[in-house]
Scaffold this motif. Structure first.
Motif, PDB file in Angstrom:
ATOM      1  N   VAL A 477      -5.186   7.622  -9.378  1.00  0.00           N
ATOM      2  CA  VAL A 477      -3.899   7.988  -9.973  1.00  0.00           C
ATOM      3  C   VAL A 477      -2.949   8.589  -8.947  1.00  0.00           C
ATOM      4  CG1 VAL A 477      -4.888   8.362 -12.249  1.00  0.00           C
ATOM      5  CG2 VAL A 477      -4.729  10.282 -10.676  1.00  0.00           C
ATOM      6  N   HIS A 478      -3.470   9.043  -7.816  1.00  0.00           N
ATOM      7  CA  HIS A 478      -2.628   9.726  -6.837  1.00  0.00           C
ATOM      8  C   HIS A 478      -2.197   8.842  -5.678  1.00  0.00           C
ATOM      9  CE1 HIS A 478      -3.364  13.491  -8.858  1.00  0.00           C
ATOM     10  NE2 HIS A 478      -4.660  13.334  -8.740  1.00  0.00           N
ATOM     11  N   ARG A 479      -3.017   7.864  -5.315  1.00  0.00           N
ATOM     12  CA  ARG A 479      -2.674   7.006  -4.185  1.00  0.00           C
ATOM     13  C   ARG A 479      -3.445   5.701  -4.273  1.00  0.00           C
ATOM     14  NH1 ARG A 479      -7.399   6.372  -3.129  1.00  0.00           N
ATOM     15  NH2 ARG A 479      -8.756   7.600  -1.772  1.00  0.00           N
ATOM     16  N   GLY A 480      -2.916   4.688  -3.610  1.00  0.00           N
ATOM     17  CA  GLY A 480      -3.603   3.414  -3.549  1.00  0.00           C
ATOM     18  C   GLY A 480      -4.329   3.290  -2.219  1.00  0.00           C
ATOM     19  N   VAL A 481      -4.935   2.113  -1.982  1.00  0.00           N
ATOM     20  CA  VAL A 481      -5.543   1.838  -0.685  1.00  0.00           C
ATOM     21  C   VAL A 481      -4.732   0.755  -0.005  1.00  0.00           C
ATOM     22  CG1 VAL A 481      -7.848   2.583  -1.328  1.00  0.00           C
ATOM     23  CG2 VAL A 481      -7.183   0.221  -1.751  1.00  0.00           C
ATOM     24  N   LYS A 482      -4.888   0.649   1.298  1.00  0.00           N
ATOM     25  CA  LYS A 482      -3.979  -0.168   2.105  1.00  0.00           C
ATOM     26  C   LYS A 482      -4.109  -1.653   1.806  1.00  0.00           C
ATOM     27  CE  LYS A 482      -2.355  -0.722   6.845  1.00  0.00           C
ATOM     28  NZ  LYS A 482      -2.525  -0.302   8.263  1.00  0.00           N
ATOM     29  N   THR A 483      -5.334  -2.177   1.762  1.00  0.00           N
ATOM     30  CA  THR A 483      -5.557  -3.606   1.533  1.00  0.00           C
ATOM     31  C   THR A 483      -6.748  -3.770   0.598  1.00  0.00           C
ATOM     32  OG1 THR A 483      -7.075  -3.809   3.398  1.00  0.00           O
ATOM     33  CG2 THR A 483      -4.737  -4.162   3.868  1.00  0.00           C
ATOM     34  N   PHE A 484      -6.988  -5.026   0.184  1.00  0.00           N
ATOM     35  CA  PHE A 484      -8.145  -5.291  -0.675  1.00  0.00           C
ATOM     36  C   PHE A 484      -9.444  -4.925   0.030  1.00  0.00           C
ATOM     37  CE2 PHE A 484      -5.180  -8.465  -2.647  1.00  0.00           C
ATOM     38  CZ  PHE A 484      -5.113  -7.833  -3.871  1.00  0.00           C
ATOM     39  N   SER A 485      -9.541  -5.225   1.343  1.00  0.00           N
ATOM     40  CA  SER A 485     -10.772  -4.925   2.077  1.00  0.00           C
ATOM     41  C   SER A 485     -10.957  -3.429   2.284  1.00  0.00           C
ATOM     42  CB  SER A 485     -10.760  -5.640   3.440  1.00  0.00           C
ATOM     43  OG  SER A 485      -9.638  -5.230   4.207  1.00  0.00           O
ATOM     44  N   LEU A 579     -17.822  -0.665   7.094  1.00  0.00           N
ATOM     45  CA  LEU A 579     -17.691   0.795   7.065  1.00  0.00           C
ATOM     46  C   LEU A 579     -16.231   1.227   7.113  1.00  0.00           C
ATOM     47  CD1 LEU A 579     -18.881   3.656   7.160  1.00  0.00           C
ATOM     48  CD2 LEU A 579     -18.935   3.448   9.662  1.00  0.00           C
ATOM     49  N   VAL A 580     -15.446   0.613   7.990  1.00  0.00           N
ATOM     50  CA  VAL A 580     -14.066   1.087   8.180  1.00  0.00           C
ATOM     51  C   VAL A 580     -13.065   0.356   7.287  1.00  0.00           C
ATOM     52  CG1 VAL A 580     -14.532   1.836  10.532  1.00  0.00           C
ATOM     53  CG2 VAL A 580     -13.647  -0.477  10.137  1.00  0.00           C
ATOM     54  N   GLY A 581     -13.523  -0.664   6.539  1.00  0.00           N
ATOM     55  CA  GLY A 581     -12.623  -1.335   5.600  1.00  0.00           C
ATOM     56  C   GLY A 581     -11.705  -2.356   6.237  1.00  0.00           C
ATOM     57  N   HIS A 582     -12.216  -3.057   7.267  1.00  0.00           N
ATOM     58  CA  HIS A 582     -11.464  -4.152   7.872  1.00  0.00           C
ATOM     59  C   HIS A 582     -11.947  -5.474   7.294  1.00  0.00           C
ATOM     60  CE1 HIS A 582     -10.013  -1.936  11.751  1.00  0.00           C
ATOM     61  NE2 HIS A 582      -9.184  -1.812  10.750  1.00  0.00           N
ATOM     62  N   SER A 583     -11.050  -6.452   7.213  1.00  0.00           N
ATOM     63  CA  SER A 583     -11.427  -7.762   6.685  1.00  0.00           C
ATOM     64  C   SER A 583     -12.258  -8.519   7.705  1.00  0.00           C
ATOM     65  CB  SER A 583     -10.177  -8.571   6.318  1.00  0.00           C
ATOM     66  OG  SER A 583      -9.338  -8.707   7.441  1.00  0.00           O
ATOM     67  N   GLY A 584     -12.947  -9.579   7.224  1.00  0.00           N
ATOM     68  CA  GLY A 584     -13.792 -10.383   8.086  1.00  0.00           C
ATOM     69  C   GLY A 584     -12.992 -11.215   9.066  1.00  0.00           C
ATOM     70  N   GLY A 585     -13.724 -11.833   9.993  1.00  0.00           N
ATOM     71  CA  GLY A 585     -13.052 -12.584  11.041  1.00  0.00           C
ATOM     72  C   GLY A 585     -12.414 -13.868  10.580  1.00  0.00           C
ATOM     73  N   ASP A 586     -12.939 -14.517   9.541  1.00  0.00           N
ATOM     74  CA  ASP A 586     -12.351 -15.758   9.065  1.00  0.00           C
ATOM     75  C   ASP A 586     -12.534 -15.859   7.556  1.00  0.00           C
ATOM     76  OD1 ASP A 586     -14.972 -16.674   8.547  1.00  0.00           O
ATOM     77  OD2 ASP A 586     -15.145 -17.467  10.578  1.00  0.00           O
ATOM     78  N   VAL A 594     -21.542 -11.034   1.600  1.00  0.00           N
ATOM     79  CA  VAL A 594     -21.805 -10.015   0.585  1.00  0.00           C
ATOM     80  C   VAL A 594     -21.694  -8.653   1.252  1.00  0.00           C
ATOM     81  CG1 VAL A 594     -23.280 -11.474  -0.821  1.00  0.00           C
ATOM     82  CG2 VAL A 594     -24.294 -10.127   1.020  1.00  0.00           C
ATOM     83  N   ALA A 595     -21.451  -7.615   0.440  1.00  0.00           N
ATOM     84  CA  ALA A 595     -21.302  -6.274   0.984  1.00  0.00           C
ATOM     85  C   ALA A 595     -22.616  -5.802   1.602  1.00  0.00           C
ATOM     86  CB  ALA A 595     -20.861  -5.329  -0.130  1.00  0.00           C
TER      87      ALA A 595
END
Length: 612
Positions: A477-485, A579-586, A594-595
């Motif tokens: 309710v207070h903030r979103g996250v930067k991207t889906f990943s 861990l850091v929430g970066h998207s995959g390479g391709d 899978v996670a």
């Protein structure tokens, strides 16, 4: 003839208007056009509205929401739902799918479901008594099945996390627009908002029954001008019968038109259904940019924007104070006042960064593309690429990374070892205040998470997965996250547990806090969680790192964690990215991977060294 309370006629159209004397606001009435010229229909609708209004007023007085905010939210719910019903019915009439009976059953089920949820709560099942009542009204088992299906759909939507966030965004906007006040929702406030949402939806659907299609009333006036008894004038001369002339198609075809006002266009972008994935910060940036451009250039119509206007706007961004937008007062200052303030600042405090300026240009690209999608013409001479500012550093060099000795030195500061008092955090003493300033940097140092990701956590975000304590970085309710990943589960480092982080979480839960660090909740739209710790955090870096010559910052934790894990051959790239929430390479990494299991993720976090 008996009178119906709150019913009045304006011209030929009936309206419903009710005074609400207990509200201490300047506007003391609720008013709604009934969109009918038939008094009998108007009376039926007004009686329904009176019933629903009584129930809504009960909801307001029973809840903890201030009356002015409750009125603003309730009015917004009713109006937006009526507009949605109108659009839906227009599509059903003009582009029907299925039979009219199915459409009527769906309408009935939706109206009845909202009324049921408003009066009996978010229970998707009908009781035996409810079923008997519906059957006695003449409904069939098929109708009941439709009603139960609709109850399930609506209740799940209202209770879902996405539904709660959507409700809070709409409530914040409507309350801010109507009252100028900022909504700071606590748990009880959310329940009040939800109660009003259900009551407003039920009232809108109740009022919509019997309402006339607005286009019929618009068409009635010209239709009445035509006299069907007037004879046709036919020439007396006899002529040969000729082939009929093809009908002439008028060049003036009716078109949908959209408001070309820049601010209105941006509001439509932010309101589009298929753009709900856009984060709240991005929406705010788009909106504030539109207002800033209008203030700077005086151009309000997107069709009137030229390359010259954009060039002037870019040059103005290069002359703004670097702190522009951090204070809510900036919105009320004129451009001349803002630029005059910049003249008194040192050179390194003037001019937005190349990355920020290019972000403004990227958002103009979005604005122009959206305008073209609505057939709003944009000047052909505009070339945003010519205005982009060269960025001197590579992406990996834009933020320096901490090294381990620097971090160990930072955490020797009194904030973490003991300060003199809660107001004198930079002087040594024996007091450790376990607040957001204390926990935020520790969380980032043992995860590489972003500043807002850790500072904006809620107590409910801390969970246990496979027996491993972790925190869930996700929209709240207070903030979103930067991207889906960016949405991910992060195991809690064992040293955080030793320091008492889980005890802090339990304490916040018992308090009923909506944030792990409630003292950091923004008090206006321009603030973030990080803004509340910025001064003391930056000062700590200066004191501990001999002036902080490398200009290290909170984001340097992220680069530190990534760089450290890259040096470890036993940590795979996939584990590090997860861990850091970066998207995959391709695309294959994104779609078919899978996670990482939580035990493996916990092992990765454990490889980050202790900082103090």
């Amino acid at each position: 003839m008996a009178t119906t309370p709150y019913l009045l006629q304006r011209g030929s159209t009936w309206s419903w208007r009710r005074r609400v004397p207990e509200f201490s606001t300047k506007t003391r009435h609720w008013q709604l056009s009934l969109r009918t010229t038939d008094r009998s229909i108007a009376c039926i609708i007004a009686r329904r509205l009176n019933y629903e209004c009584d129930r809504m007023l009960d909801a307001i007085t029973d809840g903890k929401l201030p009356p002015a905010q409750a009125k603003a939210w309730l009015t917004s719910v009713v109006r937006s739902e009526l507009d949605r019903i109108e659009r839906q019915r227009m599509i059903t009439r003009m582009d029907p799918v299925g039979s009219s009976e199915e459409a009527q059953r769906l309408d009935w089920a939706t109206a009845r479901a909202w009324s049921h949820l408003a009066s009996k709560g978010l229970h998707p099942q009908l009781s035996a008594q409810d079923r008997r009542t519906v059957l006695n009204e003449g409904s069939s088992e098929t109708d009941i099945a439709s009603l139960e299906a609709m109850l399930g759909i609506l209740s799940r939507d209202v209770l879902s996390e996405a539904g709660v966030n959507k409700m809070l965004r709409a409530a914040r906007d409507s309350i801010q627009t109507a009252t100028g006040e900022t909504l700071n929702p606590a748990a009880e406030t959310i329940l009040s908002l939800r109660q009003l949402l259900l009551a407003g939806k039920a009232a809108a659907w109740s009022a919509s029954e019997g309402r006339e299609d607005p286009s019929l009333e618009q068409a009635r006036a010209p239709a009445e001008i035509i006299d069907p008894r007037e004879p046709l004038h036919i020439s007396g001369e006899t002529t040969l019968i000729e082939a009929p002339t093809p009908p002439q198609v008028s060049d003036q075809r009716p078109e949908f038109s959209f408001d070309p006002d820049i601010v209105a266009l941006v509001e439509r972008i932010n309101a589009e259904k298929d753009r709900e994935h856009i984060k709240e910060d991005t929406r705010k940036q788009l909106s504030s940019q539109a207002h800033l451009f209008v203030k700077a250039t005086g151009v309000t119509d997107v069709r009137g924007i030229t390359q010259g206007h954009l060039k002037f706007y870019k040059s103005m961004l290069q002359r703004l104070p670097t702190s522009y937008g951090k204070s809510p007062i900036d919105a009320d200052r004129t451009i001349d006042e803002i630029l005059a303030r910049a003249e008194d600042l040192p050179e390194n405090k003037v001019g937005l960064s190349p990355r920020t300026i290019n972000g403004h240009l990227d958002r103009f690209k979005l604005i122009f593309q959206f305008a073209k999608s609505e057939s709003i013409p944009i000047a052909d001479t505009i070339e945003l690429g010519l205005l982009r500012v060269r960025e001197d550093k590579r992406n990996r060099d834009k933020r320096e990374a901490f090294n381990l000795p620097e971090l160990q030195q930072v955490f020797r500061h009194p904030i973490w070892t003991g300060c003199r008092s809660t107001s004198r955090r930079h002087e040594r003493g024996n007091i450790v205040k376990a607040d957001g300033l204390y926990w935020g940097p520790i969380l980032a140092g043992y995860s590489g998470a972003r500043r807002e990701e850790v500072l904006g956590l809620e107590p409910r975000d801390v969970v246990s997965v496979d027996g491993i304590p972790c925190y869930h970085i996700r929209d709240n309710v207070h903030r979103g996250v930067k991207t889906f990943s960016s949405e991910r589960l992060v195991p809690i480092h064992e040293y955080l547990i030793e320091l008492g982080f889980l005890r802090h979480v339990d304490h916040m839960r018992k308090r009923g806090a909506t944030a792990l660090f409630p003292e950091l909740i923004a008090t206006n739209d321009s603030q973030s969680f990080g803004d509340k710790i910025y001064y003391n955090w930056a000062k700590a870096l200066v004191l501990q790192l001999d002036g902080n010559p490398r200009e290290l910052c909170f984001h340097s934790f992220r680069h530190y964690a990534i760089a450290h894990l890259k040096e470890l051959p036993e940590v795979s790239e996939k584990h590090r990215l997860d861990l850091v929430g970066h998207s995959g390479g391709d695309v294959h990494d994104e779609q078919y991977d899978v996670a990482t299991p939580m035990p493996a993720m916990s092992g990765v976090v454990a490889k980050l060294p202790r900082l103090f």
